[in-house]
Design a protein around this motif. Sequence first.
Motif, PDB file in Angstrom:
ATOM      1  N   GLY A 120      70.629  73.174  -2.518  1.00  0.00           N
ATOM      2  CA  GLY A 120      70.553  73.610  -3.905  1.00  0.00           C
ATOM      3  C   GLY A 120      70.116  72.495  -4.823  1.00  0.00           C
ATOM      4  N   SER A 121      70.554  71.276  -4.515  1.00  0.00           N
ATOM      5  CA  SER A 121      70.208  70.139  -5.358  1.00  0.00           C
ATOM      6  C   SER A 121      68.732  69.801  -5.254  1.00  0.00           C
ATOM      7  CB  SER A 121      71.055  68.932  -4.957  1.00  0.00           C
ATOM      8  OG  SER A 121      70.706  67.802  -5.714  1.00  0.00           O
ATOM      9  N   ASP A 122      68.153  69.943  -4.041  1.00  0.00           N
ATOM     10  CA  ASP A 122      66.746  69.597  -3.840  1.00  0.00           C
ATOM     11  C   ASP A 122      65.816  70.455  -4.700  1.00  0.00           C
ATOM     12  OD1 ASP A 122      67.415  67.625  -2.104  1.00  0.00           O
ATOM     13  OD2 ASP A 122      67.062  68.820  -0.286  1.00  0.00           O
ATOM     14  N   LYS A 123      66.242  71.703  -4.969  1.00  0.00           N
ATOM     15  CA  LYS A 123      65.420  72.583  -5.790  1.00  0.00           C
ATOM     16  C   LYS A 123      65.292  72.064  -7.220  1.00  0.00           C
ATOM     17  CE  LYS A 123      66.667  76.720  -3.150  1.00  0.00           C
ATOM     18  NZ  LYS A 123      67.312  78.055  -3.224  1.00  0.00           N
ATOM     19  N   ASP A 124      66.306  71.295  -7.645  1.00  0.00           N
ATOM     20  CA  ASP A 124      66.304  70.771  -9.015  1.00  0.00           C
ATOM     21  C   ASP A 124      65.656  69.399  -9.115  1.00  0.00           C
ATOM     22  OD1 ASP A 124      67.696  73.024  -9.807  1.00  0.00           O
ATOM     23  OD2 ASP A 124      69.644  72.088  -9.402  1.00  0.00           O
ATOM     24  N   ASP A 125      65.208  68.853  -7.980  1.00  0.00           N
ATOM     25  CA  ASP A 125      64.688  67.484  -7.994  1.00  0.00           C
ATOM     26  C   ASP A 125      63.215  67.402  -8.398  1.00  0.00           C
ATOM     27  OD1 ASP A 125      67.054  66.345  -7.383  1.00  0.00           O
ATOM     28  OD2 ASP A 125      66.664  66.136  -5.231  1.00  0.00           O
ATOM     29  N   ALA A 126      62.570  68.539  -8.504  1.00  0.00           N
ATOM     30  CA  ALA A 126      61.158  68.517  -8.880  1.00  0.00           C
ATOM     31  C   ALA A 126      61.011  67.980 -10.298  1.00  0.00           C
ATOM     32  CB  ALA A 126      60.568  69.917  -8.786  1.00  0.00           C
ATOM     33  N   ALA A 127      59.893  67.326 -10.524  1.00  0.00           N
ATOM     34  CA  ALA A 127      59.661  66.731 -11.846  1.00  0.00           C
ATOM     35  C   ALA A 127      59.613  67.822 -12.915  1.00  0.00           C
ATOM     36  CB  ALA A 127      58.354  65.947 -11.830  1.00  0.00           C
ATOM     37  N   ARG A 128      60.220  67.544 -14.038  1.00  0.00           N
ATOM     38  CA  ARG A 128      60.191  68.452 -15.170  1.00  0.00           C
ATOM     39  C   ARG A 128      59.052  68.047 -16.107  1.00  0.00           C
ATOM     40  NH1 ARG A 128      66.710  67.709 -15.910  1.00  0.00           N
ATOM     41  NH2 ARG A 128      67.290  68.772 -13.972  1.00  0.00           N
ATOM     42  N   PRO A 129      58.563  69.012 -16.868  1.00  0.00           N
ATOM     43  CA  PRO A 129      57.404  68.718 -17.725  1.00  0.00           C
ATOM     44  C   PRO A 129      57.619  67.544 -18.682  1.00  0.00           C
ATOM     45  CG  PRO A 129      57.818  71.087 -17.636  1.00  0.00           C
ATOM     46  CD  PRO A 129      58.966  70.426 -16.947  1.00  0.00           C
ATOM     47  N   ASP A 130      58.854  67.371 -19.137  1.00  0.00           N
ATOM     48  CA  ASP A 130      59.118  66.332 -20.139  1.00  0.00           C
ATOM     49  C   ASP A 130      59.582  65.018 -19.512  1.00  0.00           C
ATOM     50  OD1 ASP A 130      61.443  67.437 -19.190  1.00  0.00           O
ATOM     51  OD2 ASP A 130      62.522  67.268 -21.098  1.00  0.00           O
ATOM     52  N   GLU A 131      59.495  64.861 -18.179  1.00  0.00           N
ATOM     53  CA  GLU A 131      59.982  63.659 -17.512  1.00  0.00           C
ATOM     54  C   GLU A 131      58.834  62.791 -17.011  1.00  0.00           C
ATOM     55  OE1 GLU A 131      64.312  64.284 -15.502  1.00  0.00           O
ATOM     56  OE2 GLU A 131      62.634  65.251 -14.476  1.00  0.00           O
ATOM     57  N   THR A 132      59.085  61.484 -17.070  1.00  0.00           N
ATOM     58  CA  THR A 132      58.143  60.532 -16.478  1.00  0.00           C
ATOM     59  C   THR A 132      58.539  60.308 -15.020  1.00  0.00           C
ATOM     60  OG1 THR A 132      59.498  58.619 -17.048  1.00  0.00           O
ATOM     61  CG2 THR A 132      57.929  59.386 -18.716  1.00  0.00           C
TER      62      THR A 132
END
Length: 255
Positions: A120-132
């Motif tokens: 479940g945590s790995d699904k949230d590890d993708a880069a977000r639009p507002d993150e460097t």
Amino acid sequence: MASLSTESHLDRKSLKAPDAFQDSVRSIFDVLAENWRQFLMGLGAVLLTALAVAFFLKTKESNQAAARDGHFLAEQKLDKDLRALAARWAFVPGEVPAVPPLNAESGGALDDEEADSQAGSDKDDAARPDETPAQVAKRKADKLKAREKEREEKIVQSQLAVLAYKPFDVEKELPAGVAALKEVSGKYAGSHAAIEADMTLGQLYYNHGRPEEAARFFKSVADRAQRDIDKAFAWSALGYALEASGKYADAIPAF
């Protein structure tokens, strides 16, 4: 009409005459004037009593707070002692299996619960639009650190479970915690914190092979506890401690 006028008529003499209320007030002031010294002494005594009661209550509350703080610190020292002891005995053959650390290099094995959490945590590890990229790396590192900490705590708890009923010398193996609990028991003898400290000490001695010593602490609590629930727990624990000591006849009345 004539009778009504007669009944409501007040002459000047009646108006000047003092009524009963005025007479009562005047008599009170007369008594105070004659006995002003006694009145002031009585008032002073009341004020001193009130101040003494307020000071007593404030001191009592201060002592109770100090006792609670002392007991909290004692429990922390005991927990630290237990964790240190568990770490020393952690990997004795047959006691607690070694568990590899969880980190990026080793890829330590995960149990089912951890694997589900990881998925479940790995699904949230993708880069977000507002993150460097640096922020993404930091977030992943923080998550990994949190999982490692949680995993380490599970290992500690499993190690502590091994110690739960293992016979050992509590004064020698848990020196800071036992000494701190005994200090609370002696220094704040009339407080509920002292009751809790003695119950903890009794449980330590009972769980680790010294029921005779445990019985002494449980009996002390049973004799002086104010709350019914504390007395009930203390008497029940005393019964088990006496039974474990082989004093069956003494144990029966305690249950």
